[in-house]
Design a protein around this motif. Structure first.
Motif, PDB file in Angstrom:
ATOM      1  N   MET A 204     -28.905 -23.678   8.466  1.00 20.98           N
ATOM      2  CA  MET A 204     -28.236 -22.401   8.661  1.00 20.98           C
ATOM      3  C   MET A 204     -29.178 -21.225   8.388  1.00 20.98           C
ATOM      4  O   MET A 204     -29.117 -20.195   9.073  1.00 20.98           O
ATOM      5  CB  MET A 204     -26.996 -22.314   7.776  1.00 20.98           C
ATOM      6  N   ILE A 205     -30.036 -21.379   7.401  1.00 24.32           N
ATOM      7  CA  ILE A 205     -30.989 -20.306   7.108  1.00 24.32           C
ATOM      8  C   ILE A 205     -31.988 -20.142   8.258  1.00 24.32           C
ATOM      9  O   ILE A 205     -32.310 -19.016   8.671  1.00 24.32           O
ATOM     10  CB  ILE A 205     -31.717 -20.577   5.774  1.00 24.32           C
TER      11      ILE A 205
ATOM     12  N   MET B  84     -21.824 -25.368  15.752  1.00 27.57           N
ATOM     13  CA  MET B  84     -21.562 -24.416  14.673  1.00 27.57           C
ATOM     14  C   MET B  84     -22.087 -23.031  15.019  1.00 27.57           C
ATOM     15  O   MET B  84     -21.403 -22.013  14.818  1.00 27.57           O
ATOM     16  CB  MET B  84     -22.203 -24.893  13.374  1.00 27.57           C
ATOM     17  N   PHE B  85     -23.295 -22.987  15.572  1.00 23.02           N
ATOM     18  CA  PHE B  85     -23.955 -21.706  15.812  1.00 23.02           C
ATOM     19  C   PHE B  85     -23.493 -21.032  17.101  1.00 23.02           C
ATOM     20  O   PHE B  85     -23.789 -19.874  17.341  1.00 23.02           O
ATOM     21  CB  PHE B  85     -25.468 -21.916  15.811  1.00 23.02           C
ATOM     22  N   GLU B  86     -22.741 -21.780  17.883  1.00 23.81           N
ATOM     23  CA  GLU B  86     -22.118 -21.195  19.075  1.00 23.81           C
ATOM     24  C   GLU B  86     -20.709 -20.722  18.777  1.00 23.81           C
ATOM     25  O   GLU B  86     -20.087 -20.049  19.597  1.00 23.81           O
ATOM     26  CB  GLU B  86     -22.077 -22.238  20.201  1.00 23.81           C
ATOM     27  N   GLY B  87     -20.202 -21.074  17.600  1.00 24.70           N
ATOM     28  CA  GLY B  87     -18.825 -20.769  17.248  1.00 24.70           C
ATOM     29  C   GLY B  87     -18.586 -19.308  16.913  1.00 24.70           C
ATOM     30  O   GLY B  87     -19.497 -18.552  16.553  1.00 24.70           O
ATOM     31  N   THR B  88     -17.326 -18.920  17.002  1.00 27.73           N
ATOM     32  CA  THR B  88     -16.919 -17.528  16.766  1.00 27.73           C
ATOM     33  C   THR B  88     -17.235 -17.075  15.342  1.00 27.73           C
ATOM     34  O   THR B  88     -17.728 -15.962  15.126  1.00 27.73           O
ATOM     35  CB  THR B  88     -15.410 -17.382  17.023  1.00 27.73           C
ATOM     36  N   THR B  89     -16.955 -17.934  14.350  1.00 28.36           N
ATOM     37  CA  THR B  89     -17.118 -17.522  12.956  1.00 28.36           C
ATOM     38  C   THR B  89     -18.575 -17.247  12.612  1.00 28.36           C
ATOM     39  O   THR B  89     -18.900 -16.214  12.002  1.00 28.36           O
ATOM     40  CB  THR B  89     -16.552 -18.592  12.008  1.00 28.36           C
ATOM     41  N   TRP B  90     -19.461 -18.168  12.961  1.00 37.27           N
ATOM     42  CA  TRP B  90     -20.887 -17.957  12.680  1.00 37.27           C
ATOM     43  C   TRP B  90     -21.370 -16.653  13.305  1.00 37.27           C
ATOM     44  O   TRP B  90     -22.025 -15.834  12.642  1.00 37.27           O
ATOM     45  CB  TRP B  90     -21.726 -19.128  13.183  1.00 37.27           C
TER      46      TRP B  90
END
Length: 548
Positions: free
Chosen positions: A144-145, A103-109
């Motif tokens: 996420m925080i 998730m944290f490597e993804g474009t959107t994040w």
């Protein structure tokens, strides 16, 4: 595209196969609090005695959730029934994405994080603050925080909806208080995270199927505009509003957190916003409020230009939202698509509260029909009143229309959802749930009579349990009580199995009279195909019936 199914040449009935989904109706583990068992259900009782039936798994691994500790829900239940197999679902996909770091490597994040860092703006999270794991999970939010702080985000605001539906009815402070302590442990000179607004999930923000856009308007005014009753903190807000309103968590009025008379977390131009709910039905309307250039449903007053993302893509056909953090399961080869390819005429109906379940979710999270000429969808508008005040809901109107369609001879396959057991079950009102079950039973009796007279087959099942487990129980199985001596209400789904009854008007021994055991609700699809005289696809989970 799929190929037409192969005919077996073994089963022939004059009338249709009618799939009746009793939403939220299972077999209770405990006598106390089982509103299904407590209700006078004469028609269902007769059907159990006169027809083959079995119990099906409807939670945990059987519907694609992370573990068997996870209760089933209407989304994953209808997905499983509609596609005939088990896909890893939202909760499991999100867990994996966070655990692996994908998730944290993804474009959107990274796009949303970069936006707030560049503009020195705020990262907002909106969603359900609990560990119910049906729409969201608090651990996902916390992860996420933590990552946002690592990535250099300076300011985070959380717009936290109270659950009291997938968890205890007055359990909010069990989540809010530790969560605020968690935020305090992260806060320092370079990082500021705090709750900015909140309210009950059945009052603001989380409407679905366009049933009550006023909920979304209230959510917008609360989260985005910072309009509403102000409090110094969430704990104070929850305690005060509980005392004043006497409401359980899901029905608590909205609140805004303020400092020196000003909201601490309005959503402004240049901010980033993440809706951290992973389930789609109650995420689509608030998403539209953020993404639509023009909105007819209510006056937004102000429409900030933000980078908005959902936890998942909530509608795969419409591609809503335009940005999301985790790719949802690609559910294909549903029973509806196969039946259309096989020229089977299909009719689907429910009231508003569950209309999308027998269409969108049943069709693998896809909007629209596979074939307009072969399919018809009917939505009976739901009442906009507390469900405990109309526990029969629209079951009579649904039955009226189903009986009409059965008698018309126009359809080969009819599917319907009665929402009573789930929607009334979530209120925690035992008497209302008993009433809902009795109203439902009357309509099942009417539909059964029509199907038998038409020479069809009626399959009765459920997507998960709820009405069967209405009281909180301790680890030893004992009922838990309130200070006033009343049992503590349970408003969440259960882990209990659900029924599958096959009522065949002209059984000629084409299949074994004893149904298979140990299967999940994903086996409903192959079963219905068999009863329509088709071989089920090889990749489908096994049918409940054994052909001779």
């Amino acid at each position: 595209m799929v190929d037409a199914l192969k005919k077996m040449g073994k089963i022939s009935r004059k009338g249709p196969v009618v799939l009746v989904i009793m939403d939220g109706v299972g077999f209770g583990k405990y006598k106390e609090g089982d509103a299904v068992a407590a209700a006078l259900t004469g028609h269902l009782n007769k059907l159990y005695k006169a027809n083959p039936w079995t119990k099906l798994k409807a939670h945990g691994l059987a519907v694609g959730l992370p573990s068997d500790d996870d209760m089933g829900n209407s989304e994953v239940g209808h997905n499983a029934m509609g596609c005939g197999r088990v896909f890893s679902q939202g909760a499991k996909l999100v867990n994996n994405s966070i655990e692996t770091g994908a998730m944290f490597e993804g474009t959107t994040w990274n796009k949303l994080v970069a936006n707030v860092k560049t503009k020195a703006s705020t990262l907002h999270f909106i969603g359900l603050l609990s560990d119910g794991n049906v729409h969201s999970h608090i651990d996902n939010l916390k992860a996420m925080i933590v990552q946002a702080k690592k990535d250099g985000v300076a300011k985070v605001r959380i717009h936290a909806l109270l659950d009291g539906r997938d968890v205890g009815e007055v359990s909010a402070l069990e989540y809010f208080d530790p969560f605020e302590a968690f935020l305090a442990s992260l806060n320092d000179a370079s990082f500021d995270a705090r709750i900015a607004s909140g309210g009950g999930r059945m009052v603001i923000t989380m409407d679905r199927y366009n049933a009550n856009w006023n909920m979304v308007r209230k959510g917008w005014e609360t989260h985005v505009l910072g309009e509403g009753r102000m409090f110094e903190g969430a704990h104070q807000a929850i305690e005060t509003l509980r005392k004043e309103s006497k409401a359980i968590d899901q029905d608590l009025p909205p609140f805004v957190i303020a400092k020196d008379g000003k909201p601490v977390g309005t959503i402004e131009d240049g901010d980033s916003v993440i809706l951290f709910n992973f389930r789609g039905d109650r995420a689509l309307e608030i998403t539209k409020a953020f993404e639509a250039q023009e909105l007819a449903e209510f006056d937004r007053k102000r429409h900030p230009k933000v980078e908005y993302a959902g936890m998942m893509e909530y509608d795969g056909d419409l591609h809503v939202p335009s940005q999301f953090l985790v790719t949802p399961p690609a559910i294909d080869k549903t029973i509806a698509e196969y039946l259309c390819a096989s020229k089977v005429r299909q009719f689907s109906i429910s009231e508003t509260q569950k209309f999308g379940h027998v269409t969108y979710f049943f069709n693998g999270n896809k909007s629209g029909k596979f074939d307009d000429k072969l399919e018809e969808y009917v939505e009976i508008p739901s009442d906009i009143v507390p469900f405990e005040e109309r526990p029969w809901m629209k079951c009579a109107e649904i039955a009226d229309r189903v009986i009409k369609e059965v008698e018309s001879g126009k359809w080969d396959f009819i599917k319907l959802n009665f929402p009573n057991g789930d929607m009334v079950g979530h209120t925690g009102n035992f008497q209302a749930v008993v009433c809902s079950m009795e109203g439902l039973d009357l309509q099942i009796g009417r539909i059964h009579k029509a199907v038998m007279e038409a020479g069809g087959v009626m399959v009765i099942t459920a997507d998960h349990g709820n009405a069967d487990d209405m009281f909180e129980h301790g680890k030893d199985g004992s009922v838990q009580y309130k200070e006033n001596g009343d049992p503590k209400s349970k408003t969440s789904h259960s882990l209990n199995p659900v029924p599958c009854i096959i009522c065949d008007s002209n059984y000629q021994g084409e299949y074994e009279s004893e149904l298979k055991t140990g299967l999940g609700i994903s086996s409903i699809a192959a079963t219905c195909m068999n009863l329509l005289d088709f071989e089920a696809p090889a990749e489908y989970d096994p049918s409940i019936i054994t052909m001779r």
